[in-house]
Design an enzyme around this catalytic site. Structure first.
Site, PDB file in Angstrom:
ATOM      1  N   GLU A  85       8.018  47.810 -19.600  1.00  0.00           N
ATOM      2  CA  GLU A  85       9.473  47.562 -19.457  1.00  0.00           C
ATOM      3  C   GLU A  85      10.019  46.842 -20.688  1.00  0.00           C
ATOM      4  O   GLU A  85       9.520  45.776 -21.083  1.00  0.00           O
ATOM      5  CB  GLU A  85       9.743  46.745 -18.187  1.00  0.00           C
ATOM      6  CG  GLU A  85      11.214  46.656 -17.875  1.00  0.00           C
ATOM      7  CD  GLU A  85      11.505  45.997 -16.529  1.00  0.00           C
ATOM      8  OE1 GLU A  85      10.694  46.141 -15.595  1.00  0.00           O
ATOM      9  OE2 GLU A  85      12.546  45.327 -16.433  1.00  0.00           O
ATOM     10  N   LYS A 279      10.561  40.444  -7.987  1.00  0.00           N
ATOM     11  CA  LYS A 279      10.144  41.553  -8.869  1.00  0.00           C
ATOM     12  C   LYS A 279      10.200  41.083 -10.321  1.00  0.00           C
ATOM     13  O   LYS A 279       9.315  41.367 -11.123  1.00  0.00           O
ATOM     14  CB  LYS A 279      11.059  42.760  -8.646  1.00  0.00           C
ATOM     15  CG  LYS A 279      10.617  44.027  -9.361  1.00  0.00           C
ATOM     16  CD  LYS A 279      11.096  44.121 -10.789  1.00  0.00           C
ATOM     17  CE  LYS A 279      10.668  45.421 -11.439  1.00  0.00           C
ATOM     18  NZ  LYS A 279      10.982  45.465 -12.873  1.00  0.00           N
ATOM     19  N   ASP A 295      -6.938  42.350 -11.284  1.00  0.00           N
ATOM     20  CA  ASP A 295      -6.488  43.366 -10.335  1.00  0.00           C
ATOM     21  C   ASP A 295      -5.040  43.059  -9.902  1.00  0.00           C
ATOM     22  O   ASP A 295      -4.805  42.223  -9.033  1.00  0.00           O
ATOM     23  CB  ASP A 295      -7.453  43.326  -9.137  1.00  0.00           C
ATOM     24  CG  ASP A 295      -7.119  44.358  -8.079  1.00  0.00           C
ATOM     25  OD1 ASP A 295      -6.006  44.897  -8.087  1.00  0.00           O
ATOM     26  OD2 ASP A 295      -7.992  44.610  -7.230  1.00  0.00           O
ATOM     27  N   HIS A 392      19.127  43.683 -21.661  1.00  0.00           N
ATOM     28  CA  HIS A 392      18.280  44.780 -21.225  1.00  0.00           C
ATOM     29  C   HIS A 392      18.569  46.042 -22.037  1.00  0.00           C
ATOM     30  O   HIS A 392      17.660  46.697 -22.536  1.00  0.00           O
ATOM     31  CB  HIS A 392      18.549  45.027 -19.737  1.00  0.00           C
ATOM     32  CG  HIS A 392      17.568  45.941 -19.109  1.00  0.00           C
ATOM     33  ND1 HIS A 392      16.330  45.509 -18.706  1.00  0.00           N
ATOM     34  CD2 HIS A 392      17.625  47.265 -18.839  1.00  0.00           C
ATOM     35  CE1 HIS A 392      15.670  46.533 -18.205  1.00  0.00           C
ATOM     36  NE2 HIS A 392      16.438  47.613 -18.266  1.00  0.00           N
TER      37      HIS A 392
HETATM   38  C1  MEV Z   1      14.228  43.726 -13.859  1.00  0.00           C
HETATM   39  O1  MEV Z   1      12.977  44.285 -14.153  1.00  0.00           O
HETATM   40  C2  MEV Z   1      14.070  42.382 -13.197  1.00  0.00           C
HETATM   41  C3  MEV Z   1      15.362  41.708 -12.727  1.00  0.00           C
HETATM   42  O2  MEV Z   1      16.080  42.583 -11.868  1.00  0.00           O
HETATM   43  C4  MEV Z   1      14.955  40.460 -12.010  1.00  0.00           C
HETATM   44  C5  MEV Z   1      16.096  39.740 -11.314  1.00  0.00           C
HETATM   45  O3  MEV Z   1      17.072  40.373 -10.923  1.00  0.00           O
HETATM   46  O4  MEV Z   1      15.931  38.512 -11.136  1.00  0.00           O
HETATM   47  C6  MEV Z   1      16.261  41.406 -13.892  1.00  0.00           C
END
Ligand code: MEV
Length: 438
Positions: A85, A279, A295, A392
């Site tokens: 990513e 996430k 793992d 991003h």
């Molecule tokens: C993207 O990989 C992760 C985010 O969505 C985490 C978040 O929203 O805190 C930017």
């Protein structure tokens, strides 16, 4: 694929490639070329990779990157990350630098206990089973002496074996709930070997336990397996600083601190947000777990179970402002190893561990927790200030340009151009077309 294949695993690597290329792809020659292109130039290294799993036909690359400038418990570390990513490593590096100037990260181990269970069915008198368990417990321990010997010499081994009665939920269902200390090993093989021996001994000993009736002697072992839920293999990492030091060009410090805490509180009570919040944490955690040959599926499963331990899925991080001090922390279960498994086999894993100064499993737990916290700090910081897309999309720009077939010089020009422009698919396409037509 039009028909199933028989004995695929017995084919040679070349035969497997021929079969897959011919049966599942449109251009077999191109498929073969592509697969070969990703082989390692050194046949020994390639053979090593071939033998990690079954039916290997090539290697699947992920970028291996470095997030530098982490200060953890007073030591400087550059953290290796394996991830695809685009913005993750940049975000981790930015957070590391931010906290480097504010005292760095502090991390501590709360526990290192691993878990495994023998699941069995016993249809009989409960009291008698308790009596049998007290009798058999030392026999269980004795029966694994040859497996535990080395681990015990180093200070690890079996912590406890408990009989758990779950017959109220499934008729006749009981467990041997076992806890382990596996030191620098993740311990899956050690734990599973012990559990399988416990199961055998349990069954055998029941057959000759006089107080049991014939029916009670017939204990049915359902399965013996470690648990990836390790709520007592826990690490905490934190950062803190006076709110006034949170200086952020995008927003006054107080407002930023309050919005940040609010965002974390939302993730605490709202599962839809908590999942995405976590996430982002796993972006950091998985990347280091993968780079160090651990793992990540085990870690993922255990972490998410921990996030739901109160009965509702919730944030792994917490934040507060107290007496003018901003504090942000994570508590996360991590069953990791720095010996065994891939750690001494995969050349890049060995290198990753060397870059991390050959940490113990406890040190690696702290590093990984810090990577998760840093990642979450960077994400929430962007979310409550500029929004996530700005950073991003900047990082995604190169992927877009590659996809659009930009040359190296076009890429350079456009990276400079988009420093102060909004990156969208349309704006990049337009800018690239403009350069090409000049
Ligand atoms: C993207 O990989 C992760 C985010 O969505 C985490 C978040 O929203 O805190 C930017």
């Amino acid at each position: 694929m039009k028909t199933p294949v028989q004995g695929f695993s017995k084919l040679s690597k070349t035969e497997k490639i021929d079969w897959i290329a011919t049966n599942c792809t449109k251009d077999p020659e191109n498929t073969k070329r592509l697969l070969e292109q990703f082989w390692n130039a050194d046949p020994k290294v390639q053979k090593l990779h071939d033998e990690f799993i079954e039916n290997t036909i090539s290697n699947y690359y992920l970028p291996f990157a470095i997030a530098p400038n982490f200060l953890i418990n007073g030591d400087y570390l550059a953290i290796p990350m394996a991830i695809e990513e685009s913005s993750v490593v940049a975000a981790a590096s930015k957070a590391a630098k931010f906290w480097l100037e504010r005292g760095g990260f502090k991390a501590e181990i709360i526990g290192t206990e691993k878990v495994g269970q023998v699941h069995f069915i016993y249809k009989g008198d409960k009291e008698k089973l308790s009596g049998f368990f007290n009798f058999v417990k030392p026999e269980l321990l004795k029966s694994v002496a040859s497996i535990t010997q080395n681990m015990e010499k180093r200070g690890g081994g079996i912590n406890n074996i408990e009989l758990r009665d779950l017959s109220g939920k499934i008729k006749g269902y009981y467990q041997l709930h076992c806890t382990f200390e596996t030191l620098d090993a993740m311990g899956a093989n050690f734990i599973n070997s012990c559990l399988e021996q416990f199961a055998k001994t349990l069954k055998e000993q029941a057959l000759s336990f006089n107080a049991f009736t014939d029916k009670e002697k017939d204990i049915e072992i359902v399965m013996s397996i470690l648990s990836n839920y390790v709520p007592n293999c826990l690490v905490k990492a934190e950062v803190s600083c006076p709110v006034s030091d949170l200086g952020n060009a995008d927003m006054p410090s107080e407002e930023f601190a309050e919005k940040f805490v609010q965002a974390v509180n939302i993730a605490n009570i709202e599962p839809y947000r908590a999942v995405t919040h976590n996430k982002g944490i796993m972006n950091g955690i998985d990347a280091v777990v993968l780079a160090t040959g651990n793992d990540f599926r085990a870690v993922e499963a255990g972490v998410h179970a921990y996030a739901a331990k109160e009965g509702q899925y919730s944030s792994l991080t917490h934040a507060k402002i107290e007496d003018g001090i901003f504090k942000f922390w994570i508590e996360v279960p991590l069953a990791l190893g720095t010996v065994g498994g891939l750690t001494s086999l995969h050349p890049l894993v060995k290198l990753a561990l060397e870059i991390l100064q050959n940490p113990t499993a406890k040190e690696l737990m702290q590093i990984v927790a810090v990577a998760g916290l840093a990642q979450n700090f960077a994400a929430v910081r962007s979310l409550v200030t500029t929004g996530i897309q700005k950073g991003h999309m900047k990082m995604h720009l190169l992927n877009m340009l590659n996809q659009m077939g930009a040359t190296e010089s076009e890429k350079q020009q456009l990276v400079t151009y988009f420093k102060d422009q909004t990156v969208t698919n349309a704006s990049v396409k337009e800018a690239l077309e403009k350069i090409k037509s000049e």
